[in-house]
Design an enzyme around this catalytic site. Structure first.
Site, short mmCIF file in Angstrom:
data_model
loop_
_atom_site.label_atom_id
_atom_site.label_comp_id
_atom_site.label_asym_id
_atom_site.label_seq_id
_atom_site.Cartn_x
_atom_site.Cartn_y
_atom_site.Cartn_z
CG ASN A 170 -1.85 0.77 1.12
OD1 ASN A 170 -2.71 1.00 0.19
ND2 ASN A 170 -1.87 2.19 1.75
CE1 TYR A 174 -2.47 7.06 4.47
CE2 TYR A 174 -0.26 6.46 4.34
CZ TYR A 174 -1.69 6.21 4.36
OH TYR A 174 -2.09 4.98 3.55
NE ARG A 175 -1.30 16.02 10.56
CZ ARG A 175 -2.79 16.13 10.72
NH1 ARG A 175 -3.38 16.66 9.83
NH2 ARG A 175 -3.33 15.98 11.99
CD1 TRP A 188 -1.09 5.60 7.72
CD2 TRP A 188 -0.30 4.59 9.36
NE1 TRP A 188 0.02 4.99 7.32
CE2 TRP A 188 0.31 4.29 8.20
CE3 TRP A 188 -0.16 3.93 10.55
CZ2 TRP A 188 1.47 3.58 8.42
CZ3 TRP A 188 1.15 3.24 10.86
CH2 TRP A 188 2.02 2.85 9.55
CG ASP A 280 -5.67 18.78 7.97
OD1 ASP A 280 -5.66 18.48 6.90
OD2 ASP A 280 -5.55 17.95 8.84
C1 LIG Z 1 -1.29 16.87 0.67
C2 LIG Z 1 -2.17 15.73 1.11
C3 LIG Z 1 -2.13 15.40 2.44
C4 LIG Z 1 -2.68 14.21 2.94
N1 LIG Z 1 -2.33 14.02 4.23
C5 LIG Z 1 -3.22 12.87 4.98
C6 LIG Z 1 -3.08 12.41 6.40
O1 LIG Z 1 -2.17 13.14 7.06
N2 LIG Z 1 -3.75 11.41 6.73
C7 LIG Z 1 -4.64 10.65 5.85
O2 LIG Z 1 -5.11 9.74 6.41
N3 LIG Z 1 -4.85 10.92 4.64
C8 LIG Z 1 -3.96 12.18 4.21
N4 LIG Z 1 -4.42 12.61 2.83
C9 LIG Z 1 -5.25 11.53 1.93
C10 LIG Z 1 -4.88 10.17 1.69
O3 LIG Z 1 -3.45 10.53 0.84
C11 LIG Z 1 -5.56 9.38 0.89
O4 LIG Z 1 -7.03 9.27 1.27
C12 LIG Z 1 -4.84 8.18 0.17
O5 LIG Z 1 -5.95 7.47 -0.58
C13 LIG Z 1 -4.77 7.38 1.37
O6 LIG Z 1 -4.18 6.12 0.78
P1 LIG Z 1 -4.73 4.62 1.22
O7 LIG Z 1 -6.15 4.47 1.16
O8 LIG Z 1 -4.01 3.65 0.48
O9 LIG Z 1 -4.67 4.71 2.86
C14 LIG Z 1 -3.78 13.47 2.39
C15 LIG Z 1 -3.72 13.71 0.83
C16 LIG Z 1 -3.07 14.97 0.33
C17 LIG Z 1 -3.30 15.23 -1.16
MN LIG Z 2 -4.49 1.98 -0.67
#
Ligand SMILES: Cc1cc2nc3c(=O)[nH]c(=O)nc-3n(C[C@H](O)[C@H](O)[C@H](O)COP(=O)(O)O)c2cc1C
Ligand SMILES: [Mn+2]
Length: 502
Positions: A170, A174-175, A188, A280
């Site tokens: 995966n 995530y920040r 997460w 955010d």
């Molecule tokens: C700039 C940016 C920052 C993000 N920060 C977070 C974050 O801190 N935590 C989080 O859960 N998703 C964050 N997201 C959204 C996730 O990247 C997005 O939901 C992604 O699909 C997560 O991947 P996953 O579904 O494989 O876990 C962010 C997206 C962007 C574009």
């Molecule tokens: Mn995913």
């Protein structure tokens, strides 16, 4: 044109296209870069490469995704819808009829087979390897974005984990709040795949974080794919070339060979720290909450590594374009499940999950309500707080048109659905975190079967008269050069509409 192979060729492309400015003056990663960037983003200005960030030897790239043009350059297309077309071609594949179709079909299948990430023996991301005491996050120009942020945050990472049950990779964005030289938090959220991998791990979960990728790989980390689909496969498919990976130095995780910087390390189950608050993309500070602690065991880098960053905040910000790319790219996938959907729009000002406008080919009573419930059951779209459904002829990207039909076609007592369900992790409005109300507005034309009286016709000038006036326009002596209007209202010129330039 082939999409850029790594961050450096992307920067070179941006520079050739007049889409990048190098800033030689020394700047502070503590707030100052945010304020400079905020002005540039809101003016639709260029990507910025800050070459001298106080206290760091690494340049910082920001606003690489900040306009529609740059997003299209990243994908090598003229319109973001062209990216969707490529996906649609594969999703809608039918059994081939003749020889020509069979050959075309094979080409499409090959494009999927070629998408799989490819392991290579070495990569520039490991030109420099720092382990143990040499690991020092203080050397990176990590931004503290907003005055209320307690620490610097890594904001544009591709975080790689594997499902402990089946090894499926995966990649997510995530920040990561910096805690000290060798530790960060990992934000997460509860609906995310990265979090699921962590919860499935018995004790320790290995994690690798890639920073500074080619733009399509970086985008893919933010794409809402189902858990069992590897985001690097999507990247390979969209690039037309596989993502090349090398084995990490201190983890059994493969990392993108072309990355500028890689952080390797691990997260222990139940090792949590108080993360945040953080300014955010909701436009608010999200409250501090416990999140897992990421221990860095190695930092590997290219020589003269470039650090990538992004700032989120009150919309619109640079991430608006990552979101718009997802909206366009995932339309075919949404249509696979709900084929009556013609188009949809997630307004930037709605931070993407607050509002979804969807147009449908309405075929039966209650159809709009069926589509609302479908969206509330669909992947990350399930977190959508409010949905507006309009008929197929309405341009969902023209908010004034949509507002017109919401006003004109809705009997609030009959056409509004109030229900409840899961909400975005960051939504501060509901009484309880994660769960709350959902609003659906059916702004389609109604039939008597739905309890409406006879529905009136919309006003539209006859084609003959339009043609006549076009023909005679010069005779009238009206100095304006005005094209005939179609019967739709709106065509607002608001800046947000320009996000899609329709
Ligand atoms: C700039 C940016 C920052 C993000 N920060 C977070 C974050 O801190 N935590 C989080 O859960 N998703 C964050 N997201 C959204 C996730 O990247 C997005 O939901 C992604 O699909 C997560 O991947 P996953 O579904 O494989 O876990 C962010 C997206 C962007 C574009
Ligand atoms: Mn995913």
């Amino acid at each position: 044109m082939a999409p850029p192979a790594d961050l450096r060729s992307w920067i070179a492309l941006l520079e050739r296209e007049g889409e990048l400015v190098r800033v030689g003056a020394e700047v502070d990663a503590d707030l100052e870069i945010t304020e400079i960037n905020d002005r540039v983003v809101k003016a639709g200005g260029p990507a910025l490469l800050f070459e001298k960030v106080k206290g760091s030897a690494h340049p910082l790239l920001i606003n690489q995704f900040g306009t529609e043009r740059r997003m299209c350059l990243a994908f090598g297309v003229d319109r973001l819808d062209d990216v969707a077309q490529k996906l649609e071609d594969v999703l809608e594949m039918q059994p081939p009829q003749g020889l020509v179709e069979k050959v075309k079909g094979l080409q499409k299948l090959k494009s999927i087979a070629d998408s799989l990430p490819k392991r290579v023996r070495s990569g520039p991301c490991q030109d420099v390897v720092l382990t143990g005491d040499d690991v020092d996050l203080d050397r990176l120009p990590i931004q503290r974005c907003w005055p209320g942020d307690p620490a610097p945050f890594i904001t544009l990472p591709a975080v790689i984990t594997h499902d402990p049950r089946n090894g499926v990779r995966n990649v997510g964005m995530y920040r990561m709040q910096k805690v000290d030289r060798r530790t960060t938090y990992m934000h997460w959220q509860i609906h995310k795949d990265g979090r699921a991998d962590y919860l499935l791990a018995d004790g320790r979960l290995e994690v690798a974080v890639a920073l500074g990728l080619d733009p399509i790989s970086a985008y893919s980390a933010s794409a809402p794919l189902p858990k069992h689909i590897d985001e690097f496969m999507l990247a390979g498919f969209l690039r037309g070339e596989p993502v090349e990976l090398v084995r990490g130095k201190t983890v059994t995780i493969d990392v993108p060979a072309n990355a500028e910087i890689v952080l390797e390390g691990y997260i222990e189950r139940d090792d949590l720290g108080l993360e945040g608050p953080f300014g955010d993309h909701t436009g608010y500070y999200t409250a501090a909450e416990p999140f897992p602690v990421f221990h860095v065991t190695a930092v590997t880098m290219r020589h003269d590594a470039i650090y990538p960053s992004i700032v989120v905040g009150k919309p619109p910000q640079e991430d608006a374009w990552l979101g718009k790319a997802t909206e366009r790219i995932f339309l075919p996938a949404v249509r696979m499940t709900v084929p009556e959907i013609v188009d949809f729009d997630l307004p930037v000002a709605g931070a993407f999950h607050n509002c979804c406008i969807v147009s449908i080919r309405k075929a039966f009573p209650g159809h709009a309500k069926k589509v609302m419930h479908a969206i509330w059951g669909l992947g990350m779209l399930s977190l959508t707080k409010s949905i507006v459904v309009v008929d197929e002829h309405v341009d969902v990207h023209d908010y004034e048109q949509v507002f017109f039909y919401v006003g004109a076609n809705v009997d609030p007592k009959r056409d509004v659905v109030l229900t409840e369900g899961p909400l975005d992790h960051l939504d501060h409005a509901p009484s309880l975190q994660f769960i709350g109300g959902k609003l659906g507005i059916d702004a389609t034309a109604k039939s008597p079967a739905e309890g409406a009286r006879e529905w009136p016709s919309e006003i539209e000038m006859s084609p003959e008269v339009k043609e006549l006036v076009s023909q005679r326009w010069g005779e009238y002596g009206i100095a304006l050069d005005l094209a005939p209007r179609d019967g739709s209202i709106g065509h607002s010129s608001r800046p947000l509409r320009h996000l899609l330039r329709r």
